[in-house]
Enzyme design. Structure first.
Site, PDB file in Angstrom:
ATOM      1  N   CYS A  39       3.004  55.909   6.134  1.00  0.00           N
ATOM      2  CA  CYS A  39       4.485  56.155   6.005  1.00  0.00           C
ATOM      3  C   CYS A  39       5.127  54.944   5.365  1.00  0.00           C
ATOM      4  CB  CYS A  39       4.912  56.720   7.456  1.00  0.00           C
ATOM      5  SG  CYS A  39       4.287  57.959   8.099  1.00  0.00           S
ATOM      6  N   ASP A  46      10.878  12.843  10.812  1.00  0.00           N
ATOM      7  CA  ASP A  46      11.596  11.900  10.564  1.00  0.00           C
ATOM      8  C   ASP A  46      12.030  11.066  11.897  1.00  0.00           C
ATOM      9  OD1 ASP A  46      14.214  10.678   9.695  1.00  0.00           O
ATOM     10  OD2 ASP A  46      15.214  11.932  11.046  1.00  0.00           O
ATOM     11  N   ASP A  99      16.294  16.303  11.505  1.00  0.00           N
ATOM     12  CA  ASP A  99      17.664  16.694  12.178  1.00  0.00           C
ATOM     13  C   ASP A  99      18.775  16.407  11.312  1.00  0.00           C
ATOM     14  OD1 ASP A  99      17.601  14.054  12.757  1.00  0.00           O
ATOM     15  OD2 ASP A  99      18.826  14.523  14.285  1.00  0.00           O
TER      16      ASP A  99
END
Length: 840
Positions: A24, A510, A709
């Protein structure tokens, strides 16, 4: 909530009903891709959702028509909006026209007298927020009055389906039992055989079985024919087609044997009513169990939705009134009492308390909230009361965005799904060919009665094949895995990251804000003999109140935390390149680097050991002199988070290399790397340099995940194989990432990797089962074991095996709900009781 919004016309998400197997999925995707302007289409069997990307504006009508032509249907929702500002018929026309332009709206009618707009919307294609925005752009205001939550609608639809299946299963089981007992009991239990022959009669028994089996097939089992026969006639057979063919063949042969046995070869007039009835009953049982298990896969979304408050206490016209959540507007003042859920996002304007934000950050310790602090909808107020101003409502709140993000990720198709799609595209037709070949081989080469053997084995082949298990293997694991991740504060913004992350070789990190706290703090103040630490700190902080240097802010913050009273300052003088001096409480205080002390003729050699230690730690020492004497050595730095060392150690235990990429100076970076035992250091790089550093780390075909961030991390997050953003960072960083850690805790990285590995392992287990099941049992059903062992597979056993195969896959996926993170987020060691008491 839909990933397709009014502001993103090239995307469309709709719910599709009627899917039963992987065939399907392929059929709907193929149909949608034939629509002009469609860029891509992804259908998810578990979520029953189709996500379509267009090269231009979305053409909803064409998509709906394509889905319907493929033999499936879409669900619609009813939404009611209260519209303000409409004064005449022209307003009504304008509002209706604006609403009808929103992709997904099938019909919109505005009643001027009641100031209500009634809409019929394709489920999943448009959110209430999209509709309200359209009204506002037309120059009016709107709010939801009675909106059907898509999750509630889907849950209700699933519940209706479950009730329908339960009724059908009950009827089918009650009617099938006597058929089974009459036929199979006669073969294996002499007493039953004697009872049938003496009390009922063989022919009369066949008539009774015909009656009961016919009711089963064309009553509870009619659902298979309604979907399977049209699919077969369209040349696109699915799972329902296999069941319909198999049961119809067994029933039809039995009818001929019952009412026209003379046309059959001698010795072949046998009946298989019990096979047809038992097949229907067992497959209904499987569908019912599958429906229940599917509902459990989406529990994470239900829990997230359940985190939302139902109402809010809003201050209006000087009075506090309780209003439904959907009536809260930006700028409203909202009162939150102890134990309340925070209704929406906002900023505290009065009062203070501690708020449990574990649902966002994963941290169990309540966070202090005071004037100016941000609060997030869905978090729980623990103590005290406060008033805040709503800054984000509806679909813009953090919780709503999280729900939307999880839904999008749950509906994603992973690269591993490509193989499944290729196989399932031809699976059902191949099974039908195998059944036909089985019939022919047994008919011409089988023992007497060959026709009976041919029929039984062909039916067994049709019934035992299970494309359902193939179709559910990947999406169910993704749904449960993504939901478990959300509960742990890990959000996969892009589904493919779930598969890529498990293959990461290097975790590049970082420094500022990721490994460290991201803000300078006073880390060391070592007084000289004859000087008191607090006295020196107060004097130096007093001098720094006249400075604008970030180091000064850190020193002042330390003095404030210590509860020190700062003395008066006079005669402040900044000495560029050296430091500052001032008169503090009648004493001369000078603060600066060692060169200032040298210029003043002061000897700092007594602190040589401390200076060397601070340098090794990547800290730059400062000195304070009071009345011409060295008073203390001071260090201000960006401290490493308490949890960073633990996180890095765990990454090493997972066999990963850890690299640090930072714009900070090399000496500081290398000092931090030594403390954390980081493997590689890339320092003094600009944002574009971070991207080049990632390319270098990829040497040797290594997969690199980058954790950051800040705004300057966005290019690297986008360029990495997997970008992981700290949720406490900037919006730009989060938008550039594949994975978001809602807390600022680096321990979420090994947790995300472990969950990625567990989910992909679960998917592979499901796929192995689904492929192995069909690969092994289809030949067995065809009679492959008969020549050597004389073994044949009854169609009834085949039906039971097929029904259980899908349930097995779903059950295995649900094991991910019990996934345990390798790193626990323990409460920060603090006197929490004291803090809570102080808040009260």
């Amino acid at each position: 909530m839909s990933p397709a919004t009014a502001t993103d016309p090239a995307l469309l998400g709709i719910y599709v009903e009627g899917m039963s197997c992987a065939s399907c999925v392929n059929r709907i995707e193929k149909a949608i891709r034939t629509v002009p302007g469609v860029k891509s289409a992804a259908v998810n069997l578990a979520t029953e959702r189709a996500d379509v990307a267009f090269t231009g504006p979305a053409d909803l009508g064409a998509i709906l028509k394509a889905v319907q032509n493929a033999g499936y249907s879409t669900r619609t929702d009813s939404i009611e909006l209260a519209v303000e500002g409409a004064t005449c018929a022209s307003c009504v026309n304008r509002i209706e026209a604006a609403l009808k332009r929103v992709p997904g709206v099938l019909d919109a009618a505005m009643n001027l007298a009641t100031e209500r707009a009634f809409l019929r919307v394709v489920s999943g294609a448009a959110s209430v927020h999209d509709l309200m925005t359209a009204v506002e752009r037309a120059g009016y205001t709107a709010r939801a009055v009675a909106a059907e939550n898509p999750e509630d609608v889907q849950a209700e639809a699933r519940e209706r389906e479950a009730r329908s299946l339960a009724r059908a299963l009950s009827v089918s089981a009650v009617l099938t039992l006597p058929v089974f007992v009459l036929e199979m009991g006669s073969h294996f239990v002499p007493a039953i055989h004697d009872f049938v022959m003496t009390s009922i009669g063989m022919q009369e028994s066949w008539y009774l079985q015909f009656l009961l089996a016919t009711i089963v097939l064309f009553g509870p089992g009619l659902r298979f024919f309604r979907k399977g026969v049209p699919a077969l006639l369209r040349g696109a057979p699915d799972m329902n087609s296999l069941v319909a063919l198999g049961t119809a063949a067994a029933w039809s042969y039995s009818v001929v044997a019952t009412f026209a046995s003379s046309i059959l070869p001698n010795g072949t007039a046998n009946i298989y009513y019990e096979a047809a009835a038992v097949i229907v009953t067992l497959i209904l049982l499987g569908r019912y169990l599958e429906n229940r298990a599917k509902g459990r896969t989406s529990e994470a979304i239900k829990r997230l939705v359940g985190l939302q408050a139902k109402a809010a206490r809003v201050v209006r016209d000087g009075e506090t009134v309780e209003v439904p959540l959907d009536q809260v507007q930006m700028g409203d003042l909202i009162l939150v009492r102890p134990g309340d859920k925070v209704p929406v996002d906002g900023e505290v304007v009065d009062g203070s308390s501690y708020v449990d934000e574990s649902m966002i950050t994963g941290e169990p310790v309540p966070v202090a909230k005071g004037l100016g602090a941000s609060v997030v909808g869905g978090t729980i107020n623990k103590t005290g009361a406060f008033t805040f101003r709503a800054t984000k409502v509806g679909a813009d709140t953090v919780l709503a965005q999280i729900i939307r993000m999880v839904e999008q990720a749950q509906g994603a198709k992973l690269p591993i799904q490509a193989l499944v799609d290729k196989v399932t595209a031809w699976f059902v037709p191949a099974v039908m060919l195998a059944a036909a070949a089985t019939f022919v081989v047994w008919l011409f080469f089988g023992p007497t009665p060959a026709l009976s053997f041919a029929l039984v084995n062909a039916v067994a082949v049709l019934i035992i094949a299970c494309p359902c298990a193939m179709g559910l293997a990947t999406p169910t694991s993704i749904m449960v895995g993504m939901g478990r991740a959300a509960e742990m504060g890990i959000l996969f913004r892009k589904g493919e990251a779930l598969q890529t992350l498990k293959s990461a070789d290097v975790i590049a990190v970082d420094k500022t804000g990721t490994l460290t706290k991201g803000r300078p703090e006073l880390t060391d103040l070592i007084p000289a003999g004859g000087f008191d630490r607090e006295e020196v700190l107060a004097a130096v902080a007093a001098v720094e109140t006249r400075s604008e240097h970030p180091i000064g802010e850190a020193i002042i913050a330390a003095a404030n935390r210590a509860g020190l009273t700062l003395p008066e300052v006079e005669g402040f003088d900044a000495i560029p390149g050296f430091g500052a001096k001032a008169q503090v409480g009648g004493r001369t205080v000078q603060v600066g680097a060692d060169r200032l002390m040298t210029k003043l003729g002061l000897d700092v050699s007594a602190f040589a050991g401390e200076v060397n230690r601070l340098g090794d730690e990547g800290k730059s020492p400062l000195f304070a002199a009071i009345d011409g004497k060295i008073a203390a050595v001071i260090a201000v730095s960006d401290p490493i988070k308490q949890t960073t060392i633990e996180a890095v150690n765990t990454l090493h235990k997972l066999g990963l290399r850890v690299a640090m990429i930072t714009g900070d100076n090399r000496k500081t970076a290398e000092a931090i790397a030594r403390r954390l035992k980081i493997d590689e250091v890339v320092a003094e790089v600009l944002p574009d340099g971070k991207v080049q550093a990632l390319e270098n780390l990829r040497a040797g075909d290594r997969k690199v995940a980058f954790v950051g961030d800040g705004i300057n991390d966005a290019p690297a997050l986008a360029a990495a194989d997997v970008g992981i953003a700290i949720g406490t960072g900037t919006d730009v960083a989060i938008e550039s990432a594949n994975v978001v850690l809602m807390s600022g805790d680096l321990r979420g990285v090994p947790n995300a990797i472990a969950l990625s590995k567990a989910t992909i392992r679960n998917i592979k287990e499901n796929l192995f089962w689904a492929f192995a099941y069909n690969t092994v049992l289809v030949p067995v059903a065809a009679g492959a074991l008969f020549p050597a062992y004389g073994l044949l597979l009854s169609p009834m056993i085949a039906a039971g095996a097929m029904a259980l195969s899908s349930v097995f896959v779903l059950g295995n996926a649900l094991r991910l709900k019990r996934f345990r993170a390798p790193m626990k987020f323990d409460a920060v060691q603090t006197d929490l009781n004291g803090r809570l008491a102080a808040a009260q």
